[in-house]
Design an enzyme around this catalytic site. Structure first.
Site, PDB file in Angstrom:
ATOM      1  N   LYS A 147      -0.675  -4.281  -3.205  1.00 24.15           N
ATOM      2  CA  LYS A 147      -1.961  -3.672  -2.869  1.00 24.15           C
ATOM      3  C   LYS A 147      -2.033  -2.293  -3.520  1.00 24.15           C
ATOM      4  O   LYS A 147      -1.508  -1.314  -3.010  1.00 24.15           O
ATOM      5  CB  LYS A 147      -2.137  -3.550  -1.358  1.00 24.15           C
TER       6      LYS A 147
ATOM      7  N   SER B  73       0.811  -1.214   0.000  1.00 18.42           N
ATOM      8  CA  SER B  73       0.000   0.000   0.000  1.00 18.42           C
ATOM      9  C   SER B  73       0.848   1.269   0.000  1.00 18.42           C
ATOM     10  O   SER B  73       1.533   1.548  -0.970  1.00 18.42           O
ATOM     11  CB  SER B  73      -0.965  -0.040   1.186  1.00 18.42           C
TER      12      SER B  73
ATOM     13  N   ASP C 170      10.126   5.159 -10.279  1.00 17.73           N
ATOM     14  CA  ASP C 170       9.752   5.738 -11.574  1.00 17.73           C
ATOM     15  C   ASP C 170      10.489   7.039 -11.844  1.00 17.73           C
ATOM     16  O   ASP C 170      10.841   7.332 -13.004  1.00 17.73           O
ATOM     17  CB  ASP C 170       8.248   6.009 -11.618  1.00 17.73           C
TER      18      ASP C 170
END
Length: 433
Positions: free
Chosen positions: A318, A293, A304
């Site tokens: 998740k 999460s 990224d």
């Protein structure tokens, strides 16, 4: 012109027919809903009238609501008023308990991770241990809220857990409840020069705790931080705004995460503010199968944005966000409802797939016949990845594992993170000359 008018008339006619069909379909759907509610009322009345003993009607209705929520996905649920208050406390204060993060796997209460320094941790409980009974009462098939409620209680009172562990007979562990402070960060200098910051969860104090840790690490070293290991292993997540503010420490503006709900208009984007706390400081993030999460939001953002190198094992996966909706101001409890999926800055949905590390490193030796670790994709009614992606299991041959003579109990993943960070720091120093 006549053709255009005719075409418009045809289009209008088709549109009107579609609207009529849509309205008719909505009416049928509404009628079916009312029929099902009437059925529910009939069943409740029959139980009340004919069941062998006088049932607790409030409990019946609460269980029915919980069953409805559990049919949606594993993270939606109903919190009664007491559970709702407990949830608020766990996010901001302290409570009497054992210090466990748990989930449901195969209808069994399963430990995600014990919190460091808590009674559960001191008792030797481990990730993947199954709690099959609490004080002799079976927890098989119990809901997560029931299990948590049974394990929490007054400080100083003992509770006995029956534990099922892979390769061992079930055994009992008696643990004395203690005050569980909702501390979300710890820090230290490892190998004399490497700053290390561990986040155990994302509550209201996480960013403040992290900032305190970074300052104390700098004071201990007596100079600006040369690099940082950010340990998010076994971090089950928490508050999204804290994940965004932690990511903000390492980013100079730009997107951190986007949340997309049921409708396109519900999309929200969260951006870092200009100016980062640790400019040009090399960062290594440690993750494993227990990183979920909010910890995946941080990892995905920094990966990224090429702001950190990720070391460890693929995360839990998740990729959904839950909104807590109080009912009558919390007097009737609250709904914990999945309302959005989140996406990394590159547009990745990691729901069910997890985030793969840049450098795959296992904590211990992996045996070919070892059971697979449980992940989001294994949970009942788990949301599928809307892009059709599935979790890719890393090839054992591609995972770095501790050498045969590696000392038992020594943290090999942390050892490799230190080596990776050292190399990053050396490259940075070389580029400055």
């Amino acid at each position: 012109m006549r053709l255009h008018i005719l075409a418009s008339a045809v289009a209008f006619g088709l549109g009107a027919a579609a609207l009529a069909m849509s309205a008719e379909g909505e009416d049928r759907s509404r009628e079916e809903t009312f029929r099902q509610l009437e059925l529910f009322g009939d069943v409740l009345a029959r139980i009340e009238a004919d069941y062998v003993s006088d049932p607790d009607k409030a409990e019946l209705i609460e269980n029915a609501i919980e069953g409805m929520m559990k049919s949606l996905d594993p993270h939606s649920g109903y919190l009664n008023a007491e559970d709702f208050r407990d949830m608020q406390v766990s996010q901001s204060g302290s409570y009497g308990g054992l210090g466990l993060e748990v989930t449901i796997r195969d209808d069994l209460v399963t430990i995600i991770a014990p919190m460091a320094g808590t009674p559960a941790d001191n008792a030797g409980l481990r990730t993947n241990d199954r709690i099959v009974a609490v004080d002799g009462d079976s927890m098989i098939g119990a809901g997560i809220d029931e299990a948590v409620d049974r394990m929490r209680g007054a400080v100083g009172e003992p509770v006995t857990l029956t534990i099922a562990r892979e390769g061992e007979d079930a055994f009992d562990v008696t643990i004395v409840r203690d005050t569980i402070e909702v501390t979300s960060a710890s820090w230290r200098v490892v190998e004399e020069t490497i700053p290390y910051l561990r986040l155990m969860g994302f509550n209201e104090n996480t960013t403040d705790n992290a900032l305190q840790g970074l300052q104390e690490l700098q004071d201990e070293l007596g100079r600006p931080l040369p690099g940082l290991i950010l340990d998010l292993r076994n971090n089950p997540g928490g508050l999204v705004d804290q994940a965004v503010s932690i990511s903000d420490l390492f980013l100079d503006g730009g997107e951190v995460v986007s949340m997309r709900g049921r409708h396109a208009r519900d999309t929200q984007r969260y951006n870092a503010t200009p100016g980062e706390r640790l400019p040009n400081v090399p960062v290594v993030i440690l993750i494993n199968e227990g990183s979920a999460s909010a910890s995946e939001i941080v990892t995905g953002a920094l990966q990224d944005r090429q702001r950190a190198t990720v070391v460890g094992m693929t995360s839990f996966g998740k990729g959904s966000m839950q909104t807590v909706i109080p009912l009558r101001g919390g007097r009737d409890g609250a709904l914990r409802l999945t309302t959005a999926r989140y996406y990394t800055p590159a547009g990745r949905s990691i729901q069910g797939t997890g985030i793969a590390p840049d450098i795959a490193v296992s904590y211990r030796e992996i045996k070919e016949d070892a059971p697979r670790r449980f992940t989001e994709a294994n949970l009942p009614n788990a949301l599928t990845n809307e892009n059709g992606s599935e979790r890719e299991e890393l090839d054992v041959q591609e995972i770095e594992q501790p050498p045969a003579d590696w000392p038992e109990g020594e943290d090999y993943q942390l050892h490799r993170a230190v080596e990776v960070l050292h190399a990053m720091m050396e490259r940075q120093q070389a580029s400055l000359h």
